[in-house]
Design a protein around this motif. Structure first.
Motif, PDB file in Angstrom:
ATOM      1  N   GLY A 129       0.812  -1.213   0.000  1.00  0.00           N
ATOM      2  CA  GLY A 129       0.000   0.000   0.000  1.00  0.00           C
ATOM      3  C   GLY A 129       0.843   1.259   0.000  1.00  0.00           C
ATOM      4  N   LEU A 130       1.912   1.291   0.815  1.00  0.00           N
ATOM      5  CA  LEU A 130       2.771   2.479   0.828  1.00  0.00           C
ATOM      6  C   LEU A 130       3.509   2.614  -0.501  1.00  0.00           C
ATOM      7  N   ALA A 131       3.904   1.490  -1.097  1.00  0.00           N
ATOM      8  CA  ALA A 131       4.578   1.545  -2.400  1.00  0.00           C
ATOM      9  C   ALA A 131       3.641   2.128  -3.458  1.00  0.00           C
ATOM     10  N   ARG A 132       2.380   1.754  -3.401  1.00  0.00           N
ATOM     11  CA  ARG A 132       1.404   2.304  -4.352  1.00  0.00           C
ATOM     12  C   ARG A 132       1.267   3.814  -4.163  1.00  0.00           C
ATOM     13  N   HIS A 133       1.234   4.237  -2.909  1.00  0.00           N
ATOM     14  CA  HIS A 133       1.164   5.673  -2.632  1.00  0.00           C
ATOM     15  C   HIS A 133       2.421   6.368  -3.144  1.00  0.00           C
ATOM     16  N   ALA A 134       3.591   5.762  -2.924  1.00  0.00           N
ATOM     17  CA  ALA A 134       4.864   6.345  -3.381  1.00  0.00           C
ATOM     18  C   ALA A 134       4.868   6.522  -4.892  1.00  0.00           C
ATOM     19  N   ALA A 135       4.356   5.525  -5.607  1.00  0.00           N
ATOM     20  CA  ALA A 135       4.334   5.616  -7.072  1.00  0.00           C
ATOM     21  C   ALA A 135       3.480   6.785  -7.532  1.00  0.00           C
ATOM     22  N   ALA A 136       2.326   6.965  -6.896  1.00  0.00           N
ATOM     23  CA  ALA A 136       1.437   8.059  -7.286  1.00  0.00           C
ATOM     24  C   ALA A 136       2.078   9.413  -7.016  1.00  0.00           C
ATOM     25  N   VAL A 137       2.721   9.553  -5.856  1.00  0.00           N
ATOM     26  CA  VAL A 137       3.349  10.827  -5.509  1.00  0.00           C
ATOM     27  C   VAL A 137       4.535  11.099  -6.433  1.00  0.00           C
ATOM     28  N   ALA A 138       5.318  10.076  -6.734  1.00  0.00           N
ATOM     29  CA  ALA A 138       6.468  10.268  -7.614  1.00  0.00           C
ATOM     30  C   ALA A 138       6.027  10.671  -9.020  1.00  0.00           C
ATOM     31  N   ARG A 139       4.959  10.060  -9.509  1.00  0.00           N
ATOM     32  CA  ARG A 139       4.471  10.450 -10.836  1.00  0.00           C
ATOM     33  C   ARG A 139       3.954  11.880 -10.838  1.00  0.00           C
ATOM     34  N   ARG A 140       3.385  12.298  -9.734  1.00  0.00           N
ATOM     35  CA  ARG A 140       2.859  13.662  -9.639  1.00  0.00           C
ATOM     36  C   ARG A 140       3.986  14.685  -9.579  1.00  0.00           C
ATOM     37  N   TYR A 141       5.083  14.323  -8.911  1.00  0.00           N
ATOM     38  CA  TYR A 141       6.206  15.264  -8.724  1.00  0.00           C
ATOM     39  C   TYR A 141       7.504  14.573  -9.172  1.00  0.00           C
ATOM     40  N   PRO A 142       7.669  14.356 -10.443  1.00  0.00           N
ATOM     41  CA  PRO A 142       8.827  13.577 -10.920  1.00  0.00           C
ATOM     42  C   PRO A 142      10.161  14.267 -10.696  1.00  0.00           C
ATOM     43  N   TRP A 143      10.145  15.557 -10.394  1.00  0.00           N
ATOM     44  CA  TRP A 143      11.380  16.302 -10.189  1.00  0.00           C
ATOM     45  C   TRP A 143      11.923  16.159  -8.763  1.00  0.00           C
ATOM     46  N   VAL A 144      11.137  15.603  -7.832  1.00  0.00           N
ATOM     47  CA  VAL A 144      11.610  15.452  -6.450  1.00  0.00           C
ATOM     48  C   VAL A 144      12.702  14.393  -6.418  1.00  0.00           C
ATOM     49  N   ARG A 145      13.818  14.737  -5.806  1.00  0.00           N
ATOM     50  CA  ARG A 145      14.971  13.837  -5.763  1.00  0.00           C
ATOM     51  C   ARG A 145      15.044  13.031  -4.471  1.00  0.00           C
ATOM     52  N   ASP A 146      14.768  13.648  -3.320  1.00  0.00           N
ATOM     53  CA  ASP A 146      15.065  13.036  -2.024  1.00  0.00           C
ATOM     54  C   ASP A 146      13.792  12.558  -1.336  1.00  0.00           C
ATOM     55  N   TRP A 147      13.858  11.343  -0.787  1.00  0.00           N
ATOM     56  CA  TRP A 147      12.669  10.689  -0.246  1.00  0.00           C
ATOM     57  C   TRP A 147      12.991   9.980   1.076  1.00  0.00           C
ATOM     58  N   THR A 148      12.021  10.019   1.983  1.00  0.00           N
ATOM     59  CA  THR A 148      12.036   9.208   3.198  1.00  0.00           C
ATOM     60  C   THR A 148      10.682   8.498   3.259  1.00  0.00           C
ATOM     61  N   PRO A 149      10.558   7.337   2.645  1.00  0.00           N
ATOM     62  CA  PRO A 149       9.251   6.674   2.639  1.00  0.00           C
ATOM     63  C   PRO A 149       8.694   6.429   4.037  1.00  0.00           C
ATOM     64  N   VAL A 150       9.551   5.988   4.959  1.00  0.00           N
ATOM     65  CA  VAL A 150       9.112   5.736   6.336  1.00  0.00           C
ATOM     66  C   VAL A 150      10.096   6.414   7.276  1.00  0.00           C
ATOM     67  N   ASN A 151       9.634   7.395   8.003  1.00  0.00           N
ATOM     68  CA  ASN A 151      10.470   8.049   8.999  1.00  0.00           C
ATOM     69  C   ASN A 151      10.628   7.143  10.219  1.00  0.00           C
ATOM     70  N   GLU A 152      11.852   6.997  10.694  1.00  0.00           N
ATOM     71  CA  GLU A 152      12.166   6.265  11.917  1.00  0.00           C
ATOM     72  C   GLU A 152      11.436   4.927  12.014  1.00  0.00           C
ATOM     73  N   PRO A 153      11.713   4.001  11.123  1.00  0.00           N
ATOM     74  CA  PRO A 153      10.990   2.726  11.165  1.00  0.00           C
ATOM     75  C   PRO A 153      11.184   1.950  12.466  1.00  0.00           C
ATOM     76  N   LEU A 154      12.407   1.905  12.987  1.00  0.00           N
ATOM     77  CA  LEU A 154      12.630   1.153  14.215  1.00  0.00           C
ATOM     78  C   LEU A 154      11.907   1.802  15.389  1.00  0.00           C
ATOM     79  N   THR A 155      12.018   3.115  15.512  1.00  0.00           N
ATOM     80  CA  THR A 155      11.363   3.819  16.610  1.00  0.00           C
ATOM     81  C   THR A 155       9.849   3.668  16.519  1.00  0.00           C
TER      82      THR A 155
END
Length: 733
Positions: free
Chosen positions: A135-161
């Motif tokens: 589900g998060l990957a699907r969301h990531a794909a949609a956001v990336a297609r919307r803003y293809p110029w964005v270079r830097d990504w943090t799909p999940v902030n602080e996964p261990l925490t």
């Protein structure tokens, strides 16, 4: 949570990849300033806690220009799954990000886009469900297609925490306390990151993974060293998994395989997704102490009160900075550990200290200068991030409920509009390569003082800085704060606050104030005379404000020196007109924790003695805790704020309400309180025109008051020391 009806509007024109902020010219040899505002969306039961509307950033596009004005290069920014697709994965609302991400590009801010920040996903998933990663990957794909110029990504902030807080400690949804589910949650987040980056790089092959997490260290007393060793291995697991390091022979391989996770571990190791930048989040509470001597810690902070158990041994988990006398490793050493382990570019992706203004500045400058030194030693350390740009809400309660506790960041949003704090001025200087300059910067931070330890002898809270006397020599060491006072409690509180905060100051009487003003050239003047008698007993009705501006304030205005003074909040308006640079603090009656005659203190003493307490249900509680008042006024003076500031209780409590809340905070029986008198009519909490109060919420004040009043009861005023570490406990446990 924000929800929308009209979904997926037409895509506006977006910057091309070549014109994105990442491609603008800059000095690659310089340490960069990054920023981020607290954007957490976490779930507790069926309730979501969303920091974005609480800070007001939800509806303020012009905040972005304020951030850019600090001189930062990159901004950690949310495009959160929970906010954009709250009802269905088939419905995604881009309107908020469509307005903001292109504006960031226009301003020259490189976005580091976060897709999940301490969340468990929308209501149709969770960290422990099989559909989370896809589900998060699907969301990531949609956001990336919307803003293809964005270079830097943090799909999940602080996964261990996030996995610890949600699935191991049970604070957040899905509220489990099962180690197997904790590991499952972490692997789901790691898979979500891998799959998200695959989708993003299908759109932009140059996309970079900036993987953040807390990095601390666990210290322990000898009976608990085995548990500390485990936690010190566990702290690396998010980055280790992404780097393909969790293979047979890894310290935790057998432990995870025992939970039936071998197949998933092998799949991750065979298809790793190493970070392009390892993002280190670190707080003064990040290094922990496991202590089996539970009796040594009776005054633990809210986030530390639960007892742990290790092989039948009860223990407390508390911050090491105040409880471990051998000392902590410190952020520079932790960064060296990360560098040696991964040899990947690093960045400090959260740097914040929930404390008074000068302590916030001391901490950020220390981290910045430490980062500069590590770069000189050869470490590829890219940036330091000013976190919590707009402050944050209720992190002292792990964001498990709304209590209204706000701690300012680089900007203070309590008035509804961001107001720059002292830290904003310091950040601008650092971003431009100038040395930081701020009052109090010459003194050590609280984390470097002997008084920080819980068992420090009474009286060590005062910081040894020059300039405490009233003679000319007191002005020789740089610009002090000039306190103009009398022999009353406000003057005493002002001196005491400066001493415990390490702010150089000079005390002058009314007769010598002008001479000292000209001789010392202070950075500000605090008129701590109690002209309106706000420190009289609560039964005394304060005199209305006179409406006349004191001559001292007029003289300060003429000389261009900021000045603050106190007036009663009862009746009348603040002195008018107010020249630029004059701050008027309007306050209710003031009480002190060591004044055993104060009504609040007598109520606590009676409750602690098990006595019945009679309190008036028809009398509003307007009293203000003196230490909160002086800390608040000094903070605003350091910020350079002028005009009128209200220091009145946020809650519309009666005296009976106050007594009951006091009993609950003090762990006493609220049944000891008997109300009398006609109850007041209910107050309209949302009444228009109600002034902004710069006091903490009553619950926070009572926690401080109970602790400090009990200390003063036993050992006098000198035993009362501030507890800066209790304000923010985000990375506790």
């Amino acid at each position: 949570m924000t929800s929308y009806n009209d979904l997926t509007p037409a895509l506006p024109s977006s910057p091309s990849l070549s014109s994105s902020p990442a491609s603008t010219d800059h000095d690659p040899a310089a340490l960069e300033l990054w920023g981020g505002y607290e954007c957490t969306v976490n779930r507790v039961g069926d309730r979501w806690f969303d920091q974005t509307p609480r800070s007001g950033h939800e509806h303020r596009l012009d905040d972005l220009a304020l951030f850019a004005g600090l001189g930062m290069r990159s901004l950690r920014y949310p495009a959160l799954w929970e906010r954009m697709s709250p009802r269905s994965p088939d419905e995604i609302d881009f309107r908020w990000t469509d307005e903001r991400l292109p504006e960031m590009a226009r301003l020259g801010l490189n976005p580091i886009v976060t897709l999940c920040h301490h969340g468990s996903g929308p209501a149709y998933t969770s960290l422990v469900m099989d559909n989370f990663a896809a589900g998060l990957a699907r969301h990531a794909a949609a956001v990336a297609r919307r803003y293809p110029w964005v270079r830097d990504w943090t799909p999940v902030n602080e996964p261990l925490t996030t996995a610890r807080f949600s699935a191991l400690y049970g604070y957040w949804y899905p509220h489990t306390t099962d180690e197997g589910l904790f590991w499952r949650a972490l692997l789901n987040e790691i898979d979500a990151t891998r799959l998200a980056m695959r989708e993003i790089r299908a759109v932009n092959p140059q996309a970079r993974l900036v993987q953040t997490d807390d990095l601390g260290f666990c210290h322990a007393t000898p009976p608990l060293q085995c548990e500390a060793d485990h936690q010190n291995e566990r702290r690396w697991m998010g980055w280790d998994l992404l780097c393909g390091k969790v293979v047979p022979g890894h310290a935790l391989w057998e432990r995870l395989c025992a939970f039936g996770l071998e197949e998933r571990l092998r799949a991750i190791a065979d298809d790793p997704c190493p970070p392009d930048v390892v993002g280190i989040n670190h707080y003064l509470s990040s290094e922990r102490l496991l202590d089996h001597r539970v009796e040594r810690h009776p005054h633990r902070a809210i986030a530390d009160r639960e007892l742990g158990d290790c092989a039948g041994i009860p223990y407390v988990d508390v911050d090491a900075i105040r409880n471990h006398r051998p000392g902590v490793l410190g952020l520079p050493q932790l960064l060296r550990q990360a560098w040696e382990r991964y040899r990947l570019p690093l960045a400090v992706t959260e740097c914040h200290n929930g404390a008074t203004r000068e302590e916030q500045v001391r901490w950020f400058v220390e981290v910045w200068e430490g980062a500069q030194q590590l770069r000189r030693e050869g470490m590829d350390l890219r940036a330091v991030t000013a976190w919590s740009l707009l402050g944050s809400y209720d992190w002292n309660r792990m964001v498990t409920r709304h209590a209204g506790h706000y701690e300012p960041g680089v900007f203070d949003v309590r008035s509804g509009r961001p107001r720059p704090t002292l830290l904003a001025r310091v950040l601008r200087d650092l971003a431009q390569g100038r040395p930081a300059q701020a009052p109090g910067l010459e003194a050590p931070g609280w984390w470097r003082r002997e008084s920080r330890f819980i068992d420090a002898p009474a009286g060590q809270a005062h910081v040894p800085v020059a300039g405490h006397s009233g003679g000319p020599a007191a002005c020789d060491d740089g610009a002090p704060l000039l306190i103009v006072g009398d022999d009353g409690p406000l003057t005493h509180l002002a001196q005491r606050a400066c001493e415990v905060r390490g702010l150089r100051h000079v005390l002058a009487g009314a007769g010598s104030a002008l001479a000292q003003l000209r001789a010392c050239r202070p950075w500000a003047v605090l008129d701590a005379r109690d002209r309106d008698h706000v420190t009289r007993p609560l039964t005394t009705v304060p005199e209305p404000a006179s409406g006349r501006l004191p001559a001292l304030a007029r003289q300060c205005a003429e000389l261009g020196v900021p000045c603050a003074l106190f007036v009663t909040a009862v009746g009348g308006a603040a002195p008018a007109p107010l020249p630029s640079g004059v701050l008027v603090a309007r306050t209710g009656p003031v009480y002190l924790p060591w004044d055993r005659s104060a009504r609040a203190v007598r109520l606590l003493d009676a409750l602690d003695a098990g006595q019945a307490v009679a309190a008036d249900a028809g009398h509003p509680w307007t009293a203000v805790y003196g230490p909160d008042l002086l800390d608040g006024v000094l903070d605003l003076l350091l910020d350079g704020m002028d005009g009128e500031a209200h220091f009145v209780p946020l809650e519309s409590w009666t005296e009976a309400d106050f007594a009951r809340q006091l009993a609950l905070t003090a762990d006493r029986d609220a049944g000891q309180v008997t109300a009398h008198g006609e109850p007041l009519p209910p107050a309209d909490a949302g009444a228009a025109g109600r002034p902004t109060s710069y006091l903490p919420p009553g619950e926070t004040t009572l926690e401080r008051f109970v602790r400090e009043s009990r200390l003063a009861r036993v050992a006098g005023e000198e035993a009362v020391q501030p507890r800066e570490d209790e304000v923010r406990m985000e990375e506790a446990h």
